[in-house]
Motif scaffolding. Structure first.
Motif: not given
Length: 252
Positions: A140-149, A197-210
């Motif tokens: 999910i970290q890969d998905t996040y940086v690909t989209e936002f960085l 700080g901590y990154v927990k959003e967007p929920i569509r990427i990080f989900g709602e738990g493991v």
């Protein structure tokens, strides 16, 4: 007609017996090392929060510990679908994209992600143009940086260990991982610290738990695992294991 009904009953009984026997041992896919969730002890045995928790889940269902199968993260869902193992129990965040391919148990923990960078290098995720940012491939970290960085140079790794080596060696400006993993892997390294700080959003990427992941048709196993997790939380076993690895509550 009676003979037909008897024959059908026999088939149902045989099928049920096969399905029950299938879970006498549960093969579990895990990406290791990924401390403190899963890693190898000095004697070579697998340990960590999820290894201990997973073994308790398997014992609730089968009376035995899990049969662990180490699998690189970028192939962990394909390995499940190819029947290399019966379940993934390896810090897999529940999100919409993965739920299209696998069946999830109820979530059993949640932690945020975070950036880690060498002190004094001025890394800022909000302005990371041309910075080299490490992530573990297909996370999910890969998905996040690909989209936002998108202006950063994203460097993808098969293992978190290799990423930490490059961060410490000055070949990365930052890495983005589950916060407890970064804290654990960097340990007492005074030259590297959390950036921002901590990154927990967007929920569509990080989900709602493991959650634990299964093949779509294995609803019986998913039900059993979800029930086992609930029991382990209720009887206090979860808390005992959690406190060995964390100073804060990650339980859902």
């Amino acid at each position: 007609m009676k003979k037909i009904l008897i024959a059908l009953a026999s088939v149902v009984a045989m099928t049920s017996a096969v399905e029950a026997k299938e879970w006498d041992t549960i093969r579990v896919g895990v990406d290791a090392p990924y401390p403190p969730f899963e890693f190898k002890a000095p004697d070579g045995t697998l340990t960590g929060f999820e290894i201990e928790l997973g073994n308790e889940v398997c014992k609730e269902i089968t009376g035995k510990e899990c049969d662990w199968v180490i699998q690189a993260w970028d192939g962990i869902i394909p390995g499940l679908l190819a029947r290399k193992y019966d379940m993934i129990f390896s810090s897999m965040s529940i999100n919409e994209e993965r739920a299209k391919r696998v069946l999830f148990s109820d979530a059993y923990y949640t932690t945020p992600s975070a950036f880690f960078a060498p002190n004094g290098n001025g890394f800022d995720a909000a302005n990371a143009k041309d910075k080299r940012v490490g992530v573990q491939r297909a996370t999910i970290q890969d998905t996040y940086v690909t989209e936002f960085l998108s202006s950063s140079e994203v460097v993808r790794y098969t293992t978190a260990d290799d990423m930490v080596v490059d961060l410490k060696g000055g070949r990365l400006d930052a890495m983005f991982v589950d916060a407890p993993v970064g804290i654990d892997m960097l340990g007492d390294d005074a030259g590297i610290s959390q950036s921002g700080g901590y990154v927990k959003e967007p929920i569509r990427i990080f989900g709602e738990g493991v959650g634990a992941a299964f093949r779509k048709r294995d609803t019986e196993l998913e039900d059993a695992v979800t029930a086992a997790l609930a029991k382990i939380k209720e009887n206090g076993t979860y808390d005992v294991i959690m406190k060995k690895y964390f100073d804060f509550d990650i339980k859902l």
